[in-house]
Design a protein around this motif. Structure first.
Motif, PDB file in Angstrom:
ATOM      1  N   ASP A  34      34.066   0.065  44.304  1.00  0.00           N
ATOM      2  CA  ASP A  34      33.661   0.007  46.363  1.00  0.00           C
ATOM      3  C   ASP A  34      33.681   1.646  46.143  1.00  0.00           C
ATOM      4  O   ASP A  34      35.182   1.865  45.577  1.00  0.00           O
ATOM      5  CB  ASP A  34      33.979  -0.918  46.595  1.00  0.00           C
ATOM      6  CG  ASP A  34      32.617  -2.226  46.113  1.00  0.00           C
ATOM      7  OD1 ASP A  34      32.198  -1.989  45.778  1.00  0.00           O
ATOM      8  OD2 ASP A  34      33.263  -2.647  47.511  1.00  0.00           O
ATOM      9  N   VAL A  35      33.188   2.516  46.775  1.00  0.00           N
ATOM     10  CA  VAL A  35      33.873   3.389  47.585  1.00  0.00           C
ATOM     11  C   VAL A  35      34.713   3.308  48.685  1.00  0.00           C
ATOM     12  O   VAL A  35      34.026   2.561  49.757  1.00  0.00           O
ATOM     13  CB  VAL A  35      32.715   4.395  47.648  1.00  0.00           C
ATOM     14  CG1 VAL A  35      33.060   5.413  48.374  1.00  0.00           C
ATOM     15  CG2 VAL A  35      31.851   4.525  46.768  1.00  0.00           C
ATOM     16  N   VAL A  50      35.588   8.782  56.963  1.00  0.00           N
ATOM     17  CA  VAL A  50      36.656   9.611  56.111  1.00  0.00           C
ATOM     18  C   VAL A  50      36.487   8.851  54.438  1.00  0.00           C
ATOM     19  O   VAL A  50      36.617   7.134  54.940  1.00  0.00           O
ATOM     20  CB  VAL A  50      38.317   9.528  56.400  1.00  0.00           C
ATOM     21  CG1 VAL A  50      38.598  10.029  55.745  1.00  0.00           C
ATOM     22  CG2 VAL A  50      38.054  10.472  57.736  1.00  0.00           C
ATOM     23  N   CYS A  51      36.129  10.037  54.527  1.00  0.00           N
ATOM     24  CA  CYS A  51      36.668   9.106  52.044  1.00  0.00           C
ATOM     25  C   CYS A  51      36.851  10.474  51.604  1.00  0.00           C
ATOM     26  O   CYS A  51      36.488  11.785  52.163  1.00  0.00           O
ATOM     27  CB  CYS A  51      35.029   8.785  51.935  1.00  0.00           C
ATOM     28  SG  CYS A  51      33.963  10.372  51.630  1.00  0.00           S
ATOM     29  N   PRO A  57      29.668  11.546  46.651  1.00  0.00           N
ATOM     30  CA  PRO A  57      28.201  11.362  46.225  1.00  0.00           C
ATOM     31  C   PRO A  57      27.557  10.029  45.608  1.00  0.00           C
ATOM     32  O   PRO A  57      26.606   9.370  46.006  1.00  0.00           O
ATOM     33  CB  PRO A  57      28.715  12.559  44.432  1.00  0.00           C
ATOM     34  CG  PRO A  57      28.908  13.397  44.584  1.00  0.00           C
ATOM     35  CD  PRO A  57      30.447  12.941  45.531  1.00  0.00           C
ATOM     36  N   GLN A  58      28.827   9.084  44.951  1.00  0.00           N
ATOM     37  CA  GLN A  58      28.509   7.510  45.281  1.00  0.00           C
ATOM     38  C   GLN A  58      28.212   7.169  46.404  1.00  0.00           C
ATOM     39  O   GLN A  58      27.293   5.510  46.893  1.00  0.00           O
ATOM     40  CB  GLN A  58      29.536   7.309  44.393  1.00  0.00           C
ATOM     41  CG  GLN A  58      29.573   5.477  43.977  1.00  0.00           C
ATOM     42  CD  GLN A  58      30.550   5.238  43.816  1.00  0.00           C
ATOM     43  OE1 GLN A  58      31.306   5.526  43.122  1.00  0.00           O
ATOM     44  NE2 GLN A  58      29.810   3.569  43.695  1.00  0.00           N
ATOM     45  N   LEU A  59      28.241   7.184  47.574  1.00  0.00           N
ATOM     46  CA  LEU A  59      28.538   6.878  48.844  1.00  0.00           C
ATOM     47  C   LEU A  59      27.263   7.277  49.042  1.00  0.00           C
ATOM     48  O   LEU A  59      26.947   6.082  50.298  1.00  0.00           O
ATOM     49  CB  LEU A  59      29.642   7.923  49.650  1.00  0.00           C
ATOM     50  CG  LEU A  59      29.553   7.296  51.747  1.00  0.00           C
ATOM     51  CD1 LEU A  59      29.364   5.602  51.011  1.00  0.00           C
ATOM     52  CD2 LEU A  59      30.651   8.509  52.280  1.00  0.00           C
ATOM     53  N   ALA A  60      27.190   8.562  49.418  1.00  0.00           N
ATOM     54  CA  ALA A  60      25.823   9.204  49.755  1.00  0.00           C
ATOM     55  C   ALA A  60      24.770   8.348  48.860  1.00  0.00           C
ATOM     56  O   ALA A  60      23.633   7.373  49.987  1.00  0.00           O
ATOM     57  CB  ALA A  60      25.183  10.898  49.005  1.00  0.00           C
ATOM     58  N   THR A  61      24.868   7.925  47.856  1.00  0.00           N
ATOM     59  CA  THR A  61      23.699   7.201  47.320  1.00  0.00           C
ATOM     60  C   THR A  61      23.936   5.707  47.587  1.00  0.00           C
ATOM     61  O   THR A  61      22.364   5.241  47.791  1.00  0.00           O
ATOM     62  CB  THR A  61      24.131   7.344  45.431  1.00  0.00           C
ATOM     63  OG1 THR A  61      23.660   8.411  45.543  1.00  0.00           O
ATOM     64  CG2 THR A  61      22.585   6.800  44.966  1.00  0.00           C
ATOM     65  N   GLN A  62      24.335   5.580  47.610  1.00  0.00           N
ATOM     66  CA  GLN A  62      24.665   3.719  48.652  1.00  0.00           C
ATOM     67  C   GLN A  62      24.181   3.516  49.196  1.00  0.00           C
ATOM     68  O   GLN A  62      23.145   2.793  49.853  1.00  0.00           O
ATOM     69  CB  GLN A  62      26.462   3.514  48.220  1.00  0.00           C
ATOM     70  CG  GLN A  62      26.958   3.063  46.512  1.00  0.00           C
ATOM     71  CD  GLN A  62      25.958   2.084  45.929  1.00  0.00           C
ATOM     72  OE1 GLN A  62      25.678   2.314  45.290  1.00  0.00           O
ATOM     73  NE2 GLN A  62      26.084   0.558  46.692  1.00  0.00           N
TER      74      GLN A  62
END
Length: 70
Positions: A34-35, A50-51, A57-62
């Motif tokens: 998980d992100v 905040v990340c 990129p993985q967060l945006a994809t999910q």
């Protein structure tokens, strides 16, 4: 808040906020795939997210896949 697959959310609602401490806590508390994402808000202020930049990129994809499935 609904659960977002692939994203571990850590929520901080306080006047003081340590970005790196909060991200570290989210990182160690999460399932490894998980992100880590931290949501924070002070009194009278809007929520912020905040990340780590490398996880963006993985967060945006999910987020996209979750919203597209609804």
């Amino acid at each position: 808040m609904s659960e977002l697959p692939g994203i571990h959310i850590e929520v901080k609602r306080s006047e003081t906020f340590s970005t790196y401490s909060a991200l570290y806590q989210a990182k160690v508390d999460r399932p490894i795939e998980d992100v880590p994402l931290v949501l924070h808000r002070r009194n009278g202020q809007p929520w912020i997210a905040v990340c780590y930049l490398a996880d963006l990129p993985q967060l945006a994809t999910q987020l996209y896949l979750t919203m597209a499935a609804q």
